[in-house]
Write an enzyme that holds these catalytic residues in place. Structure first.
Site, PDB file in Angstrom:
ATOM      1  CB  SER A  52      -9.520   0.022  14.963  1.00 37.35           C
ATOM      2  OG  SER A  52      -9.936   1.364  14.906  1.00 37.35           O
ATOM      3  CG  ASP A  90      -9.774   3.394  21.660  1.00 36.69           C
ATOM      4  OD1 ASP A  90     -10.566   3.479  22.618  1.00 36.69           O
ATOM      5  OD2 ASP A  90      -9.989   2.699  20.649  1.00 36.69           O
ATOM      6  CD  GLU A 189     -16.323  -3.740  18.667  1.00 39.96           C
ATOM      7  OE1 GLU A 189     -15.696  -2.910  19.373  1.00 39.96           O
ATOM      8  OE2 GLU A 189     -15.810  -4.322  17.693  1.00 39.96           O
TER       9      GLU A 189
HETATM   10  O1  KIV Z   1     -10.779   1.083  18.026  1.00 37.59           O
HETATM   11  C1  KIV Z   1     -11.867   1.340  17.493  1.00 37.59           C
HETATM   12  O2  KIV Z   1     -11.953   1.703  16.315  1.00 37.59           O
HETATM   13  C2  KIV Z   1     -13.058   1.181  18.315  1.00 37.59           C
HETATM   14  C3  KIV Z   1     -14.378   1.288  17.615  1.00 37.59           C
HETATM   15  C4  KIV Z   1     -14.616   0.093  16.793  1.00 37.59           C
HETATM   16  C5  KIV Z   1     -15.496   1.539  18.563  1.00 37.59           C
HETATM   17  O3  KIV Z   1     -12.985   0.954  19.475  1.00 37.59           O
END
Ligand code: KIV
Length: 280
Positions: A52, A90, A189
């Site tokens: 994100s 991520d 989510e």
């Molecule tokens: O990228 C992100 O911030 C996420 C969260 C919303 C779980 O994957």
């Protein structure tokens, strides 16, 4: 003083998060920068360097704007700013889907270059082989099922999951696949509340909810959303605990007025010729 980010004894490990099933809820937030990681580290169990970041800090339309280099740079900053939290980075779209081999190479790069505790990737059945391969390489993996922001284009937008029978069946298959592949926890989510609660009961690894259910084993929010920094509309599931946009906007307005009226800088913000008053 900067936290001692290098002491592994201080860190909450992925395996200790794994043990938090049905216990005290796991507190998670996203973090992308050094100062925010320093502020959050005392309060949370887990910091997610979410993709994100591409939208929140870099202004991209979707999370597809994230690259491996971007995730590594923000992962390094968050690791420097935290000493306690389990830091998960991520895996951006395009860095893991092709083959388990590609997934392991990208995960290794993220862990080696940031020192983070684990990686997260989106998908269930379709990425189970990737999750298993990364876990076999010794890197803990967090799964992410339900609404998957990396797939919004192919999914036709941000669609809540669990509203049709086939959708619910797919969610159960995904949850089971992620668990079997060896993930230590899974983000759920944008999923119907009762379905997310039941998935939590069905699987043995902790579920971390976002727009899911209060019965999940933990919760996560995007930090900028929950402190009121996000400029665009925030999703329904976000609770804003502060209004930092107003604070920053008022501070900028006061500064602008004082510069224009020459009241800033004042006597306390300039240096006199006296030697002992030369400290910045
Ligand atoms: O990228 C992100 O911030 C996420 C969260 C919303 C779980 O994957």
């Amino acid at each position: 003083m900067a936290p001692d980010a290098s002491d592994p004894e201080l860190r909450i490990s992925a395996s200790s998060i794994r043990l938090r099933k049905a216990g005290v809820p796991v507190v998670c937030l996203t973090a992308y920068t050094y100062p925010v990681a320093r502020l959050l580290d005392d309060h949370v169990d887990l910091l997610l360097v979410g993709d994100s970041v591409a939208m929140v800090l870099h202004g991209h339309e979707t999370t597809l704007g994230a690259s491996l280099e971007m995730m590594i740079a923000h992962g390094q900053a968050v690791m420097r700013g935290s000493a306690r939290a389990c830091v998960v980075v991520d895996m951006p779209a395009g860095s893991y889907e092709a083959t388990p081999r590609q997934a392991v190479a990208s995960a290794r790069r993220i862990v080696n270059e940031t020192g983070c505790q684990a990686v997260k990737l989106e998908g269930g059945v379709t990425v189970a082989r990737q999750i298993a391969a990364i876990v076999a390489a010794g890197i803990p993996v967090m799964g992410h099922i339900g609404l998957q922001p990396q797939s919004v284009a192919s999914d036709g937008g941000y669609r809540i999951k669990g509203r049709t029978q086939e959708n619910v069946a797919a969610l159960y298959r995904d949850a089971e696949a992620v668990e079997k592949a060896g993930a230590f926890s899974v983000v759920i989510e944008g999923t119907v509340e009762t379905v997310a609660a039941d998935l939590t009961r069905q699987i043995s690894i902790p579920t971390i909810g976002i727009g899911a259910s209060g019965d999940c084993d933990g919760q996560i929010l995007v930090i900028d959303d929950m402190v009121g920094l996000t400029v665009d509309r925030v999703p329904k599931f976000v609770k804003q605990y502060a209004d930092l946009r107003s604070v920053i906007s008022q501070a900028a307005a006061s500064y602008a007025a004082e510069v224009r009226s020459r009241t800033f800088p004042g006597p306390n913000h300039v240096f006199s010729a006296a030697a002992d008053k030369n400290k910045a």
